[in-house]
Design a protein around this motif. Sequence first.
Motif, PDB file in Angstrom:
ATOM      1  N   VAL A   1      92.452  68.531 129.997  1.00 28.92           N
ATOM      2  CA  VAL A   1      93.158  68.411 131.409  1.00 28.92           C
ATOM      3  C   VAL A   1      92.232  69.485 132.360  1.00 28.92           C
ATOM      4  O   VAL A   1      92.006  69.103 133.478  1.00 28.92           O
TER       5      VAL A   1
ATOM      6  N   ALA B   1      89.194  67.598 133.136  1.00 25.07           N
ATOM      7  CA  ALA B   1      89.269  66.553 134.189  1.00 25.07           C
ATOM      8  C   ALA B   1      89.765  67.007 135.471  1.00 25.07           C
ATOM      9  O   ALA B   1      89.218  66.428 136.424  1.00 25.07           O
TER      10      ALA B   1
ATOM     11  N   ARG C   1      87.401  66.023 138.735  1.00 25.20           N
ATOM     12  CA  ARG C   1      87.892  65.444 140.053  1.00 25.20           C
ATOM     13  C   ARG C   1      88.082  66.056 140.995  1.00 25.20           C
ATOM     14  O   ARG C   1      87.797  65.649 142.216  1.00 25.20           O
TER      15      ARG C   1
ATOM     16  N   ARG D   1     103.188  68.971 136.932  1.00 25.53           N
ATOM     17  CA  ARG D   1     102.427  69.107 138.165  1.00 25.53           C
ATOM     18  C   ARG D   1     101.989  70.330 138.558  1.00 25.53           C
ATOM     19  O   ARG D   1     100.854  70.622 139.243  1.00 25.53           O
TER      20      ARG D   1
ATOM     21  N   ASP E   1     102.005  62.863 131.724  1.00 24.88           N
ATOM     22  CA  ASP E   1     101.251  62.064 132.486  1.00 24.88           C
ATOM     23  C   ASP E   1     100.133  62.772 133.200  1.00 24.88           C
ATOM     24  O   ASP E   1     100.222  63.287 134.199  1.00 24.88           O
TER      25      ASP E   1
ATOM     26  N   GLU F   1      97.468  61.992 134.166  1.00 29.36           N
ATOM     27  CA  GLU F   1      96.803  61.567 135.551  1.00 29.36           C
ATOM     28  C   GLU F   1      97.637  62.027 136.742  1.00 29.36           C
ATOM     29  O   GLU F   1      96.861  62.377 137.699  1.00 29.36           O
TER      30      GLU F   1
ATOM     31  N   ILE G   1      96.265  65.406 137.583  1.00 27.38           N
ATOM     32  CA  ILE G   1      94.865  65.179 137.980  1.00 27.38           C
ATOM     33  C   ILE G   1      94.841  65.070 139.643  1.00 27.38           C
ATOM     34  O   ILE G   1      94.208  65.442 140.272  1.00 27.38           O
ATOM     35  N   ALA G   2      95.475  64.038 139.888  1.00 28.29           N
ATOM     36  CA  ALA G   2      95.889  63.751 141.182  1.00 28.29           C
ATOM     37  C   ALA G   2      96.310  64.855 142.080  1.00 28.29           C
ATOM     38  O   ALA G   2      95.978  65.298 143.261  1.00 28.29           O
TER      39      ALA G   2
END
Length: 225
Positions: free
Chosen positions: A13, A16, A20, A127, A192, A194, A197-198
């Motif tokens: 992570v 990533a 990103r 998050r 999750d 992703e 990352i967002a």
Amino acid sequence: MAAVIAESAAPSVVTALYVRTKALHLEAERTGFIADMLRGAGSRRGYALLLRNLHPAYREIEDGLERHRDNPILAPLAHYRLARTATIEADLAALVELNGDDQPPLLPEGEAYARTIAQAAEGDGSRLIAHAYTRYLGDLNGGQIVKRLLEKSLGLGTRELTHYDFSAVAEPATLKAGYRHALELAGAAAPDPEAIIAEGALAFECNIALSIAVQRSLAGEPAKT
């Protein structure tokens, strides 16, 4: 066999997030008050205003991690009580005294950044990993360069720069490696990745917006609506 092992290994992570947000990180360094500060053209008043508006963000991260400290996902991060909220408060008090100014104001962008983190703390809180990466790993890496720059360009001393002093927690290199590992553990346990990352991209967008707002405030320009 090696290919099977590689495919089954959990993705990093931290890597990533780095990939990103790399372009956004560069944009942040070239935008607003942060850009001024990095080229030695900042001011004590501006730095105090930036800190004032980062304070709620750190408070939300630390409150969120504390609430989720028994959550297996965030337990590795909650183990590190980095307590930067308290150091920011100490630095602000010293800066206000040094500058002879009143307490700097909380800008709408600072409030928005804090709200973003509060929302990231909802649910399983995973998050928050993105915000811990952005702020704490940033402080342990580039933040140490910023500290030396502020010492040189603004004449700030130990009393105004405790935010970057982690000596009460651990030796910096050891702490950085340990915290990165904790981020990896948390990311691998998150359902999750992703979304994390967002959220990392959103964190940098909040930082860029705040940096621009600080620069505008110093120039006496009205807030962007």
